[in-house]
Design a protein around this motif. Structure first.
Motif, PDB file in Angstrom:
ATOM      1  N   ALA A  88      29.894 -53.674 -46.682  1.00  0.00           N
ATOM      2  CA  ALA A  88      30.787 -53.139 -45.545  1.00  0.00           C
ATOM      3  C   ALA A  88      31.752 -53.773 -47.118  1.00  0.00           C
ATOM      4  N   ALA A  89      31.906 -54.607 -48.449  1.00  0.00           N
ATOM      5  CA  ALA A  89      32.897 -55.033 -49.122  1.00  0.00           C
ATOM      6  C   ALA A  89      32.635 -53.907 -49.963  1.00  0.00           C
ATOM      7  N   LEU A  90      31.527 -53.087 -50.264  1.00  0.00           N
ATOM      8  CA  LEU A  90      31.137 -52.313 -51.210  1.00  0.00           C
ATOM      9  C   LEU A  90      31.443 -51.245 -50.954  1.00  0.00           C
ATOM     10  N   PHE A  91      31.309 -51.086 -49.730  1.00  0.00           N
ATOM     11  CA  PHE A  91      32.030 -49.653 -49.133  1.00  0.00           C
ATOM     12  C   PHE A  91      33.008 -49.705 -49.225  1.00  0.00           C
ATOM     13  N   ALA A  92      34.319 -50.557 -48.730  1.00  0.00           N
ATOM     14  CA  ALA A  92      35.304 -50.872 -48.613  1.00  0.00           C
ATOM     15  C   ALA A  92      35.770 -50.425 -49.954  1.00  0.00           C
ATOM     16  N   VAL A  93      35.160 -51.280 -51.201  1.00  0.00           N
ATOM     17  CA  VAL A  93      35.845 -51.044 -52.657  1.00  0.00           C
ATOM     18  C   VAL A  93      35.938 -50.123 -53.095  1.00  0.00           C
ATOM     19  N   SER A  94      34.521 -48.959 -52.700  1.00  0.00           N
ATOM     20  CA  SER A  94      34.024 -47.518 -53.260  1.00  0.00           C
ATOM     21  C   SER A  94      34.398 -46.213 -53.025  1.00  0.00           C
ATOM     22  N   MET A  95      35.058 -46.600 -51.317  1.00  0.00           N
ATOM     23  CA  MET A  95      35.490 -44.916 -50.741  1.00  0.00           C
ATOM     24  C   MET A  95      36.322 -45.047 -49.852  1.00  0.00           C
ATOM     25  N   PRO A  96      37.272 -45.095 -50.325  1.00  0.00           N
ATOM     26  CA  PRO A  96      38.856 -44.935 -49.371  1.00  0.00           C
ATOM     27  C   PRO A  96      38.589 -44.726 -47.904  1.00  0.00           C
ATOM     28  N   GLY A  97      38.752 -45.424 -46.574  1.00  0.00           N
ATOM     29  CA  GLY A  97      38.960 -45.283 -45.747  1.00  0.00           C
ATOM     30  C   GLY A  97      37.638 -45.100 -44.708  1.00  0.00           C
ATOM     31  N   ALA A  98      36.858 -46.666 -45.551  1.00  0.00           N
ATOM     32  CA  ALA A  98      35.569 -46.792 -45.120  1.00  0.00           C
ATOM     33  C   ALA A  98      35.637 -47.112 -44.066  1.00  0.00           C
ATOM     34  N   PHE A  99      36.336 -47.796 -43.253  1.00  0.00           N
ATOM     35  CA  PHE A  99      36.359 -47.683 -41.531  1.00  0.00           C
ATOM     36  C   PHE A  99      37.964 -47.400 -41.004  1.00  0.00           C
ATOM     37  N   ALA A 100      38.078 -45.884 -41.047  1.00  0.00           N
ATOM     38  CA  ALA A 100      39.260 -45.611 -40.589  1.00  0.00           C
ATOM     39  C   ALA A 100      38.862 -45.034 -38.373  1.00  0.00           C
ATOM     40  N   PHE A 101      37.087 -45.147 -39.485  1.00  0.00           N
ATOM     41  CA  PHE A 101      36.651 -44.843 -37.810  1.00  0.00           C
ATOM     42  C   PHE A 101      37.052 -45.503 -36.350  1.00  0.00           C
ATOM     43  N   LEU A 102      37.826 -47.103 -36.675  1.00  0.00           N
ATOM     44  CA  LEU A 102      37.604 -48.045 -35.525  1.00  0.00           C
ATOM     45  C   LEU A 102      38.671 -47.515 -34.840  1.00  0.00           C
ATOM     46  N   THR A 103      39.821 -46.289 -35.459  1.00  0.00           N
ATOM     47  CA  THR A 103      41.037 -46.167 -34.881  1.00  0.00           C
ATOM     48  C   THR A 103      41.194 -44.867 -34.157  1.00  0.00           C
ATOM     49  N   PHE A 104      39.823 -43.859 -34.737  1.00  0.00           N
ATOM     50  CA  PHE A 104      39.924 -42.782 -34.505  1.00  0.00           C
ATOM     51  C   PHE A 104      39.306 -42.757 -32.716  1.00  0.00           C
ATOM     52  N   GLN A 105      39.135 -43.712 -31.630  1.00  0.00           N
ATOM     53  CA  GLN A 105      38.859 -43.491 -30.709  1.00  0.00           C
ATOM     54  C   GLN A 105      39.356 -44.137 -29.426  1.00  0.00           C
ATOM     55  N   ARG A 106      40.415 -43.868 -29.901  1.00  0.00           N
ATOM     56  CA  ARG A 106      41.376 -44.385 -28.700  1.00  0.00           C
ATOM     57  C   ARG A 106      42.337 -44.118 -27.213  1.00  0.00           C
ATOM     58  N   GLU A 107      42.004 -42.149 -27.553  1.00  0.00           N
ATOM     59  CA  GLU A 107      42.670 -41.307 -27.018  1.00  0.00           C
ATOM     60  C   GLU A 107      41.103 -40.530 -26.490  1.00  0.00           C
ATOM     61  N   ARG A 108      39.886 -41.133 -26.731  1.00  0.00           N
ATOM     62  CA  ARG A 108      39.162 -40.498 -25.927  1.00  0.00           C
ATOM     63  C   ARG A 108      39.365 -40.839 -24.468  1.00  0.00           C
ATOM     64  N   GLY A 109      38.558 -39.615 -23.610  1.00  0.00           N
ATOM     65  CA  GLY A 109      38.598 -39.049 -22.028  1.00  0.00           C
ATOM     66  C   GLY A 109      37.117 -40.120 -22.078  1.00  0.00           C
ATOM     67  N   THR A 110      36.262 -39.177 -20.700  1.00  0.00           N
ATOM     68  CA  THR A 110      34.980 -40.035 -20.118  1.00  0.00           C
ATOM     69  C   THR A 110      34.357 -37.958 -20.471  1.00  0.00           C
ATOM     70  N   GLU A 111      33.414 -38.474 -21.146  1.00  0.00           N
ATOM     71  CA  GLU A 111      31.891 -37.625 -21.460  1.00  0.00           C
ATOM     72  C   GLU A 111      31.308 -37.038 -20.171  1.00  0.00           C
ATOM     73  N   VAL A 112      31.751 -35.786 -20.524  1.00  0.00           N
ATOM     74  CA  VAL A 112      30.872 -35.429 -19.101  1.00  0.00           C
ATOM     75  C   VAL A 112      29.694 -35.446 -18.858  1.00  0.00           C
ATOM     76  N   GLU A 113      28.614 -35.931 -20.111  1.00  0.00           N
ATOM     77  CA  GLU A 113      26.972 -36.244 -19.074  1.00  0.00           C
ATOM     78  C   GLU A 113      26.942 -37.763 -18.739  1.00  0.00           C
ATOM     79  N   SER A 114      28.257 -38.884 -19.385  1.00  0.00           N
ATOM     80  CA  SER A 114      28.856 -40.375 -18.792  1.00  0.00           C
ATOM     81  C   SER A 114      28.097 -40.703 -17.287  1.00  0.00           C
ATOM     82  N   LEU A 115      27.887 -41.526 -16.780  1.00  0.00           N
ATOM     83  CA  LEU A 115      27.703 -42.687 -15.679  1.00  0.00           C
ATOM     84  C   LEU A 115      29.240 -42.392 -14.834  1.00  0.00           C
TER      85      LEU A 115
END
Length: 411
Positions: A198-225
Motif C-alpha cells: 500500500a505504501a509503495l503504490f501510494a508513493v509511486s502512483m497518485p490516486g491509489a486509494f481513490a476507489f474508496l470514494t467511488f461507490q457512495r452513490e451506487r444503487g442495487t445491481e440488477v442481478e443481486s439478491l
C-alpha cells in the motif's frame, strides 16, 4: 489396479480441461460467437482505456468505474508482457494461464492420502459453465492467487499471509481467507505485506486509494439478491429505472437506498456470525481453513449489492479447494455453486435482456441462481459450525423431591 484407475481419471480430467478451455479461447477470440451479447467488451474497451491511463503512472482518477484496489493495476497492465499481441488477445491468454495455474495447484498434492481429485473436477466443470466471461475479466487471476494462498496455509502460514494480502490489494475479497486462520505468523505476514504494498503504490502512483470514494452513490445491481424486490415491484407499478451506473446495470429510484442499506446490514450480520464462530470454534482440522474461507466468501457474495457473473469464479475456486480435502463436508455447497454457475450463464449473457426488463423468465433465472447461492451459504455455514463448534451442554434436570416415608404401622 488402483494406480491405473487413478491414472485414467487424471488423463480424462486433463483431456477434458484442454477441450473446454480451447472452446473458451475460441469464444473470446471470437472465432465462434457465444451469444448475441459481446462479453469481451470490458477488456477491449474498459480495461484498454484504463491501461492507457495507468501507463502514464497514475490511476484513472476521473473515472468512477475504477473501483478496485491499487494492485489491480498490475492485472490491467499485465498484457504488456506480451507486446506481440493485441491488448485483448494478450489478456485472454493471461487469463487462460491463470486458469491453468489453478488446475495445477489443485492437482499438485493429489498423491497425499488426505487429498483427492474432487477439487480439480469442480474447477474443471465450474469454469466453462460460466462461459467466456471467465476469460474476459481479471477475477480468474485473483482467484489463482487466493487458491495458492489457501493451499499454502496448511504448511506455510507466512506464504499464505503474503499471498492473501496481495490478493486483497487486487480485489479486496481475498482478505476473507484469514477468517479461518488462527496462526499469528500468517496474520503478521499479511499485515506487513499489505502495509508495504500500500505504501509503495501510494508513493509511486497518485490516486491509489481513490476507489474508496467511488461507490457512495451506487444503487442495487440488477442481478443481486436485493434486486429481486424491484424485479417483482416493477410488475406492481414501481416507478424506478434501470440504468448503467458506476459500470453496472442498476436499479435507481424509490426505496433503492433502503434495500442497499439492508444489504449492508446483512453483510454486517454475516461478519458478526463469522466473528462468533471464531470465538466459539474448538475443533480445527487442516481443511477448516478452506471451509471457513469458502463460507465467508459465500456470505459476502450473497449479501452484496452486486452479484456479477464473474463473482462465481471466486466461489468455484474456493469450493474446489474445500473438496480437494477428502475429509471436507462442503460437497453439497460446492455442487450448489457449480449448479449456480450454469444458471448464471443462462442469465448472462443469454438471458440478460430478460433480466433487465424483469420479465418472468428473467426473474425466474435470478430466483433459481440466487436461491442456490443462499442455500449454499446456509448449508456451508451450518456444516462449518457443526464440525468445529461443540454443542452446548444440556442443562441438568432438577433433582426429584424425595417422597416422605410412611410411618410403620404398629401391630
Amino acid at each position: 489396479m488402483e494406480t491405473k484407475g487413478a491414472g485414467r481419471s487424471l488423463a480424462w480430467l486433463l483431456a477434458t480441461w484442454a477441450l473446454t478451455r480451447a472452446a473458451l479461447l475460441l469464444f473470446v477470440f471470437q472465432v465462434y460467437a457465444f451469444s448475441d451479447l459481446d462479453v469481451t467488451s470490458d477488456v477491449s474497451v474498459t480495461y484498454r482505456g484504463w491501461y492507457e491511463v495507468l501507463r502514464q503512472g497514475t490511476f484513472p482518477l476521473d473515472d468512477v468505474t475504477w473501483q478496485y484496489p491499487p494492485a489491480a493495476a498490475l492485472a490491467i497492465l499485465s498484457p504488456a508482457a506480451l507486446p506481440f499481441l493485441s491488448y485483448a488477445h494478450a489478456f485472454f491468454l493471461l487469463a487462460f494461464l491463470a486458469d491453468a495455474v489453478v488446475m495445477a495447484l489443485l492437482l499438485y498434492p493429489r498423491r497425499r492420502p488426505e487429498r483427492s481429485l474432487r477439487g480439480a473436477w469442480v474447477w474443471l466443470a465450474g469454469v466453462p459453465l460460466l462461459g467466456p466471461t471467465v476469460y474476459a475479466r481479471y477475477d480468474v487471476m485473483v482467484t489463482a492467487v487466493a487458491v495458492a494462498a489457501l493451499l499454502a496455509g496448511v504448511r506455510h502460514p507466512r506464504v499464505m499471509g503474503a499471498l492473501t494480502a496481495f490478493g486483497a490489494l487486487l480485489k479486496v475479497w481475498p482478505a476473507l481467507l484469514l477468517v479461518g486462520c488462527f496462526r499469528r505468523r500468517a496474520w503478521a505476514s499479511a499485515a506487513v505485506t499489505a502495509a508495504g504494498l500500500a505504501a509503495l503504490f501510494a508513493v509511486s502512483m497518485p490516486g491509489a486509494f481513490a476507489f474508496l470514494t467511488f461507490q457512495r452513490e451506487r444503487g442495487t445491481e440488477v442481478e443481486s439478491l436485493g434486486a429481486l424486490v424491484f424485479h417483482v415491484a416493477r410488475h406492481f407499478g414501481w416507478q424506478g429505472q434501470v440504468l448503467l451506473n458506476y459500470g453496472s446495470i442498476e436499479f435507481l429510484g424509490p426505496h433503492v437506498e433502503q434495500v442497499s442499506t439492508a444489504a449492508l446490514a446483512l453483510t454486517g450480520a454475516a461478519f458478526g456470525w463469522l466473528l462468533l464462530w471464531r470465538l466459539r470454534v474448538t475443533r480445527r482440522e487442516p481443511h477448516t481453513l478452506a471451509e471457513a474461507a469458502f463460507t465467508a466468501v459465500l456470505l459476502f457474495t450473497v449479501t452484496s449489492r452486486v452479484i456479477s457473473p464473474q463473482y462465481l469464479v471466486w466461489l468455484v475456486g474456493m469450493a474446489a479447494v474445500c473438496v480437494s480435502f477428502r475429509a471436507s463436508r462442503m460437497g453439497a455447497p460446492a455442487l450448489m455453486v457449480v449448479a449456480a454457475s450454469f444458471v448464471t450463464v443462462l442469465e448472462f449473457p443469454f438471458g440478460f435482456v430478460h433480466v433487465v426488463t424483469s420479465d418472468r423468465y428473467g426473474v425466474l433465472l435470478l430466483v433459481v441462481r440466487n436461491g442456490l447461492l443462499v442455500a449454499a451459504s446456509v448449508t456451508a455455514g451450518r456444516r462449518l459450525w457443526r464440525s468445529t463448534v461443540p454443542p452446548a451442554p444440556a442443562a441438568p434436570l432438577p433433582p426429584r423431591p424425595a417422597r416422605p416415608r410412611k410411618a410403620p404401622v404398629s401391630p
